[in-house]
Design an enzyme around this catalytic site. Structure first.
Site, PDB file in Angstrom:
ATOM      1  NE  ARG A  18      99.262 -41.287 -12.377  1.00  0.00           N
ATOM      2  CZ  ARG A  18      98.708 -42.003 -11.978  1.00  0.00           C
ATOM      3  NH1 ARG A  18      99.544 -42.073 -10.695  1.00  0.00           N
ATOM      4  NH2 ARG A  18      97.979 -42.892 -12.331  1.00  0.00           N
ATOM      5  CB  CYS A  81      96.698 -48.176   7.677  1.00  0.00           C
ATOM      6  SG  CYS A  81      97.360 -49.046   5.701  1.00  0.00           S
ATOM      7  N   GLY A 117     104.015 -52.222  -0.855  1.00  0.00           N
ATOM      8  CA  GLY A 117     105.179 -53.422  -0.658  1.00  0.00           C
ATOM      9  C   GLY A 117     105.782 -53.133   0.282  1.00  0.00           C
ATOM     10  CB  CYS A 212      91.356 -51.971  -3.845  1.00  0.00           C
ATOM     11  SG  CYS A 212      90.777 -54.005  -3.465  1.00  0.00           S
ATOM     12  CB  CYS A 213      91.543 -47.258  -0.654  1.00  0.00           C
ATOM     13  SG  CYS A 213      93.181 -48.637   0.423  1.00  0.00           S
TER      14      CYS A 213
END
Length: 436
Positions: A18, A81, A117, A212-213
């Site tokens: 956030r 990752c 993305g 899903c993470c």
């Protein structure tokens, strides 16, 4: 062979992205906690590798200058990752080769909301090859996240070839959400029933949202030291030895027609085989595992690739209960990426922190009984995988070096903590503090 030890770890809580906390603050908190855990100040660190995927160059320096401008080398790492474990791999290598006695691996990430993305649309995407192969063999869904399609197809192929079912994938997610309820650092701590996992919104193929993470903000850090440093600083009781560590990249199988291979299974196989060969330790000797479950399907196919199960038998491990408390292995006691969260640069170092706490017997209600060997698996598409095998350096039970147990309570750092961790030879001046 000289040995390398983890002597300090620290991490932040993983948060929904956030924009409430920026990366300098996150990175500083994780690094300060790791230094406090090791009982040293930043002066002792001779080299630092800092990992992040989303950010401008030299962000690592921006974080670490807050602890002192000591002029040590700071190398910034990006390996998708597996970034955090790549930083750990590089730091461990320097210590093991005798180049330095104390190094830091730090990873942090401030992410955007929503699915991952491409950030650079005016140049070749590094995953264009595997995306092309996937499109040719199983099609491409423009409205579904690309990573979910790669791993979802891997899970679907495992179902088709070996007789697993979508319920097996859901059982993995149910387990990891249940584990995360005991982890104060987890982004999500809610427990879900199997039906709730299965009936959550569909993402792609057999994958639902709760499999899903999430994207996350957070940071993790580890201090890696030589045997000489451990002894000189009285750290043997809390030190965790890096028994073996291997990195591998993709083989040509990644460009085959097998969806399981698109997810990097073969590089995991290679790294695992090398770990077991070099250490003389097998998968059967391990009690606790932090495994890269970015999607439940990846945990499923990785059971085979790590040698936890014979090929094609991963779903039988799930049905037997041997992947959770009371079984042969406890896999993702932290809640894994699915529930703990996945700030890309921090994930590998958060996995390391969890396993260090487990081997020290600090993990409280989520403690894995009689943990002697711990295995870490951290993978990035495109690709790279780092697998690390740990064991406690000393049978003595470690006592927390700070005034609380960081494994079971996620406290923020204080000004006093920062003063203890900061470089004494280059103490933060008021001008420096104001600017940073």
């Amino acid at each position: 062979m000289p040995k390398a030890y983890i002597v300090g770890v620290g991490m932040t809580q993983f948060l929904k992205p956030r924009g409430l906390v920026d990366y300098p603050e996150m990175g500083l908190e994780a690094a300060t906690k790791a230094l406090l855990d090791a009982g040293i100040s930043y002066d002792k660190v001779e080299y630092a590798y800092t990992g992040y995927v989303y950010g401008d160059s030299t962000a690592g320096q921006r974080v670490l200058y807050q602890l002192g401008m000591t002029q040590i080398p700071v190398i910034n790492v990006n390996n998708n990752c597996s970034t955090g474990s790549t930083a750990l791999y590089q730091a461990r290598l320097l210590v093991e080769k005798g180049v330095v006695d104390c190094a830091m691996a730090l990873g942090f990430e401030r992410m955007e909301r929503g699915s991952l993305g491409s950030k650079f649309t005016d140049r070749t995407n590094p995953l264009d090859h595997v995306m092309g192969v996937m499109a040719e063999n199983r099609g491409f869904e423009p409205m579904a996240p690309g990573a979910a399609q790669i791993f979802g197809n891997a899970g679907q192929e495992y179902i088709e070839k070996f007789g697993a079912t979508p319920t097996h994938l859901a059982k993995i997610a149910e387990k990891n959400h249940r584990h995360s309820a005991l982890n104060p650092y987890s982004q999500f701590r809610d427990i879900y029933t199997l039906d709730q996992v299965l009936n959550s919104p569909k993402v792609f193929g057999p994958l639902t949202k709760l499999q899903c993470c999430p994207t996350s903000d957070g940071a993790g850090c580890a201090i890696i030291a030589s045997e000489k440093f451990v002894k000189e600083n009285g750290l043997l009781d809390q030190a965790v030895e890096v028994v073996a560590q291997e990195m591998a990249t993709d083989s040509p199988k990644m460009l085959s027609s097998s969806a399981i291979e698109w997810a990097g299974a073969d590089m995991t196989r290679r790294a695992a085989e090398q770990i077991y060969k070099k250490s003389g330790i097998t998968a059967n000797d391990v009690q606790v595992i932090e495994l890269h479950d970015c999607f439940s399907a990846n945990e499923l196919v990785t059971y085979d690739a790590l040698g936890l199960t014979p090929p094609g038998k991963a779903h039988e491990l799930i049905d037997s209960g041997n992947n959770t408390y009371g079984g042969k292995y406890v896999i993702n006691p932290s809640g894994g990426l699915i529930s703990k969260g996945h700030p890309l640069g921090a994930t590998g170092l958060a996995q390391c922190a969890e396993l260090v706490w487990q081997l020290r017997n600090w993990a409280g209600e989520r403690q894995v009984p009689n943990a002697k060997y711990a295995l870490q698996h951290n993978i990035g598409l495109g690709g790279a995988v780092v697998i690390t095998l740990y064991k406690k350096a000393n049978d003595a039970k470690a006592s927390p070096r700070t005034d609380y147990n960081p494994a079971v309570e996620a406290r923020p750092i204080t000004d006093a903590d920062l003063q203890k961790a900061s470089a004494k030879a280059n103490q933060r001046s008021e001008v420096l503090a104001a600017r940073l």
